[in-house]
Design an enzyme around this catalytic site. Structure first.
Site, mmCIF file in Angstrom:
data_model
loop_
_atom_site.group_PDB
_atom_site.id
_atom_site.type_symbol
_atom_site.label_atom_id
_atom_site.label_comp_id
_atom_site.label_asym_id
_atom_site.label_seq_id
_atom_site.Cartn_x
_atom_site.Cartn_y
_atom_site.Cartn_z
ATOM 1 N N GLY A 13 -80.358 -33.272 -11.408
ATOM 2 C CA GLY A 13 -80.012 -34.206 -12.149
ATOM 3 C C GLY A 13 -78.265 -34.526 -12.007
ATOM 4 O O GLY A 13 -77.674 -34.167 -11.123
ATOM 5 N N ASP A 36 -86.015 -27.742 -10.028
ATOM 6 C CA ASP A 36 -86.409 -28.995 -10.881
ATOM 7 C C ASP A 36 -87.887 -29.609 -10.807
ATOM 8 O O ASP A 36 -88.683 -28.938 -9.980
ATOM 9 C CB ASP A 36 -85.357 -30.027 -10.143
ATOM 10 C CG ASP A 36 -84.992 -31.241 -11.352
ATOM 11 O OD1 ASP A 36 -86.044 -31.886 -11.606
ATOM 12 O OD2 ASP A 36 -83.951 -31.332 -11.411
ATOM 13 N N ARG A 38 -88.325 -32.702 -10.451
ATOM 14 C CA ARG A 38 -88.243 -33.689 -9.469
ATOM 15 C C ARG A 38 -88.025 -32.925 -8.201
ATOM 16 O O ARG A 38 -87.654 -31.774 -8.025
ATOM 17 C CB ARG A 38 -87.570 -34.832 -10.038
ATOM 18 C CG ARG A 38 -86.243 -34.730 -10.091
ATOM 19 C CD ARG A 38 -85.537 -35.973 -10.147
ATOM 20 N NE ARG A 38 -84.533 -36.078 -11.203
ATOM 21 C CZ ARG A 38 -83.352 -36.740 -11.318
ATOM 22 N NH1 ARG A 38 -83.222 -37.641 -10.280
ATOM 23 N NH2 ARG A 38 -82.582 -36.731 -12.206
ATOM 24 N N TYR A 144 -82.219 -36.440 -30.023
ATOM 25 C CA TYR A 144 -81.455 -35.592 -28.726
ATOM 26 C C TYR A 144 -80.370 -34.731 -29.610
ATOM 27 O O TYR A 144 -80.250 -33.610 -29.573
ATOM 28 C CB TYR A 144 -80.893 -36.142 -28.095
ATOM 29 C CG TYR A 144 -79.821 -36.095 -27.001
ATOM 30 C CD1 TYR A 144 -80.318 -35.042 -25.998
ATOM 31 C CD2 TYR A 144 -78.348 -36.208 -26.978
ATOM 32 C CE1 TYR A 144 -79.388 -34.617 -25.014
ATOM 33 C CE2 TYR A 144 -77.597 -35.840 -26.026
ATOM 34 C CZ TYR A 144 -78.309 -34.990 -25.164
ATOM 35 O OH TYR A 144 -77.125 -34.548 -24.029
ATOM 36 N N LYS A 148 -80.189 -30.761 -29.858
ATOM 37 C CA LYS A 148 -79.150 -29.832 -29.642
ATOM 38 C C LYS A 148 -78.346 -28.789 -30.682
ATOM 39 O O LYS A 148 -77.999 -27.755 -30.432
ATOM 40 C CB LYS A 148 -77.916 -30.922 -29.074
ATOM 41 C CG LYS A 148 -78.155 -31.755 -27.389
ATOM 42 C CD LYS A 148 -78.208 -30.626 -26.411
ATOM 43 C CE LYS A 148 -78.661 -31.238 -25.037
ATOM 44 N NZ LYS A 148 -78.916 -30.136 -24.143
HETATM 45 P P1 NAD Z 1 -80.384 -35.326 -15.925
HETATM 46 O O1 NAD Z 1 -81.340 -35.961 -16.900
HETATM 47 O O2 NAD Z 1 -79.436 -36.258 -15.051
HETATM 48 O O3 NAD Z 1 -81.061 -34.097 -15.232
HETATM 49 C C1 NAD Z 1 -81.905 -33.233 -16.093
HETATM 50 C C2 NAD Z 1 -82.726 -32.580 -14.877
HETATM 51 O O4 NAD Z 1 -83.835 -31.918 -15.438
HETATM 52 C C3 NAD Z 1 -83.495 -33.956 -14.197
HETATM 53 O O5 NAD Z 1 -83.290 -33.642 -12.557
HETATM 54 C C4 NAD Z 1 -84.881 -33.519 -14.398
HETATM 55 O O6 NAD Z 1 -85.811 -33.747 -13.386
HETATM 56 C C5 NAD Z 1 -85.000 -32.157 -14.768
HETATM 57 N N1 NAD Z 1 -86.032 -31.948 -15.605
HETATM 58 C C6 NAD Z 1 -86.707 -32.497 -16.468
HETATM 59 N N2 NAD Z 1 -87.647 -31.846 -17.213
HETATM 60 C C7 NAD Z 1 -87.703 -30.530 -16.376
HETATM 61 C C8 NAD Z 1 -88.783 -29.748 -16.487
HETATM 62 N N3 NAD Z 1 -89.885 -29.775 -17.544
HETATM 63 N N4 NAD Z 1 -88.755 -28.629 -15.708
HETATM 64 C C9 NAD Z 1 -87.735 -28.361 -14.917
HETATM 65 N N5 NAD Z 1 -86.794 -29.616 -14.600
HETATM 66 C C10 NAD Z 1 -86.844 -30.654 -15.508
HETATM 67 O O7 NAD Z 1 -79.350 -34.504 -17.334
HETATM 68 P P2 NAD Z 1 -77.791 -34.288 -16.914
HETATM 69 O O8 NAD Z 1 -76.972 -35.401 -17.411
HETATM 70 O O9 NAD Z 1 -77.696 -33.819 -15.501
HETATM 71 O O10 NAD Z 1 -77.689 -33.195 -18.115
HETATM 72 C C11 NAD Z 1 -77.727 -31.828 -18.154
HETATM 73 C C12 NAD Z 1 -77.583 -31.282 -19.260
HETATM 74 O O11 NAD Z 1 -76.295 -31.421 -19.721
HETATM 75 C C13 NAD Z 1 -78.637 -31.621 -20.464
HETATM 76 O O12 NAD Z 1 -78.858 -30.478 -21.155
HETATM 77 C C14 NAD Z 1 -77.724 -32.630 -21.359
HETATM 78 O O13 NAD Z 1 -78.048 -32.708 -22.649
HETATM 79 C C15 NAD Z 1 -76.519 -32.020 -21.140
HETATM 80 N N6 NAD Z 1 -75.458 -33.021 -21.329
HETATM 81 C C16 NAD Z 1 -75.225 -33.817 -20.246
HETATM 82 C C17 NAD Z 1 -74.306 -34.940 -20.487
HETATM 83 C C18 NAD Z 1 -74.100 -36.054 -19.589
HETATM 84 O O14 NAD Z 1 -73.312 -37.047 -19.888
HETATM 85 N N7 NAD Z 1 -74.515 -36.181 -18.379
HETATM 86 C C19 NAD Z 1 -73.419 -34.861 -21.875
HETATM 87 C C20 NAD Z 1 -73.779 -33.906 -22.665
HETATM 88 C C21 NAD Z 1 -74.710 -32.934 -22.404
HETATM 89 C C1 AKB Z 2 -75.775 -39.288 -23.914
HETATM 90 O O1 AKB Z 2 -74.951 -40.181 -23.727
HETATM 91 O O2 AKB Z 2 -76.965 -38.899 -24.190
HETATM 92 C C2 AKB Z 2 -75.064 -37.982 -22.875
HETATM 93 C C3 AKB Z 2 -74.480 -36.957 -23.953
HETATM 94 C C4 AKB Z 2 -73.063 -37.293 -24.494
HETATM 95 O O3 AKB Z 2 -74.927 -36.272 -24.285
HETATM 96 N N1 AKB Z 2 -74.224 -38.376 -21.911
#
Ligand code: NAD
Ligand code: AKB
Length: 315
Positions: A13, A36, A38, A144, A148
């Site tokens: 991800g 992962d 995927r 979401y 969280k």
């Molecule tokens: P993403 O969606 O890019 O990546 C998540 C990954 O998890 C994907 O590759 C997906 O294939 C994998 N996944 C989904 N279901 C699965 C399963 N059942 N088993 C194994 N893998 C699985 O998300 P991200 O942006 O990398 O976020 C990672 C974490 O950080 C999350 O908890 C998200 O809430 C948190 N977060 C992200 C952001 C952001 O802006 N990216 C902001 C705040 C919090």
């Molecule tokens: C979203 O927009 O859902 C994420 C986050 C702030 O958790 N980037």
């Protein structure tokens, strides 16, 4: 040499790719198992071991943890805010059950540490809009955000009740060029760069004056590592730390991009994601993280924009 063996769940991800690369740089490729649901992301291929894994299957996860001799887990699998609103039960099930599976295995196998990111999405319309503090009114309105917030209390519970050293931070929207974002409300701030360099125009799904807290990925990765490496006695928050870096609106980032691409044009067509963005704070007070483990961001809007454009231009 470190005895740690790390499992990254959700390694393909947006965060997972860069976190896996950095953990492998720090601990050695063989010490960091990427996993992962995927396929393996091209950028992590050949840099260390990869296993296909569904975090919802607790038995399979448990077997992997024992078989690989895992001592730490970074859990990144989740459904983010915008996708979550399209399928609330799917988001709730994945976001909660994945965490409960990992926390329970961490307890049973006495893992040394767990990392699980929360989000600024825990905050809702009744939270302060500016400099939103660590402890305040928290009434999330997205599935979401609800997942969280509940997750934060499960982390706190497993820490206090069973001694699991789980650490968490409330990430703002993350901006990166290596791996694409996966269904969040803040994703516009990544898309805008691709469109600016490509068609030189971007139709934004948020209004021009929608301020949101954001962070550049190098800061986000460093924050995760610094939190995980901090001495346990410095960690006063066992729910999740506020962390912050930059706050800007679509108009402000567009103006910054125009300094480098003068012909760039932004238009606005707000959709369902506007209501999600409107429910979140515009800026975050991260003084507790700064006090406890010396958190400080390095990238502002100007520096991030230059770095994004330089790197995407090379892709
Ligand atoms: P993403 O969606 O890019 O990546 C998540 C990954 O998890 C994907 O590759 C997906 O294939 C994998 N996944 C989904 N279901 C699965 C399963 N059942 N088993 C194994 N893998 C699985 O998300 P991200 O942006 O990398 O976020 C990672 C974490 O950080 C999350 O908890 C998200 O809430 C948190 N977060 C992200 C952001 C952001 O802006 N990216 C902001 C705040 C919090
Ligand atoms: C979203 O927009 O859902 C994420 C986050 C702030 O958790 N980037």
């Amino acid at each position: 040499m470190s005895k740690e063996k790390i499992l990254v769940i959700g390694a393909s991800g947006q965060i997972g790719v860069e976190l896996t690369l950095e953990l492998r740089r720090l601990y050695g490729g063989a010490k960091v198992i990427a996993s992962d649901l995927r396929e393996e992301n091209d950028l992590i291929k050949g840099t260390g071991p990869y296993v296909s894994l569904d975090v919802m299957n607790k038995e399979m996860l448990h077997v992997q943890v024992i078989r690989q001799g895992i001592t730490q887990i970074y859990l990144l699998a989740a459904i983010l805010s915008a996708t979550g609103e399209k399928n609330p039960m799917l988001a709730w099930n994945l976001n909660m059950q994945s965490l409960l599976n990992v926390l329970d295995i961490a307890k049973e196998e006495k893992l040394t540490k767990v990392f699980w990111p929360s989000s600024i999405a825990v905050f809702g319309p009744t939270s302060p809009k500016q400099n939103c503090p660590q402890q305040t009114v928290i009434e999330p309105v997205t599935v979401y955000g609800i997942s969280k917030y509940a997750g934060e209390f499960w982390c706190n519970y497993y820490n206090h009740r069973y001694g699991v050293d789980v650490r968490s931070m409330r990430y703002p929207g993350l901006i990166s060029y290596k791996s694409s974002p996966g269904g969040g409300t803040t994703d516009y701030a990544v898309e805008i760069f691709y469109n600016a360099l490509g068609e030189k125009k971007y139709k934004c799904f948020l209004k021009e004056d929608t301020y949101l807290p954001m962070m550049y990925m190098p800061d986000a990765i460093r924050a995760a590592i610094e939190l995980m490496q901090a001495d346990a006695e410095k960690i006063s928050i066992r729910t999740s730390y506020n962390v912050s870096a930059i706050s800007f609106s679509p108009n402000e980032i567009a103006q910054e991009i125009k300094k480098h691409i003068p012909g760039f044009v932004i238009t606005y067509a707000p959709d369902y994601r506007q209501a999600i963005a409107d429910s979140w704070p515009q800026s975050i007070d991260d003084s507790v993280a700064n006090n406890d483990w010396k958190w400080e961001p390095k990238y502002n809007l100007e520096k991030m924009t230059i770095d994004m454009l330089n790197n995407l231009d090379k892709v």
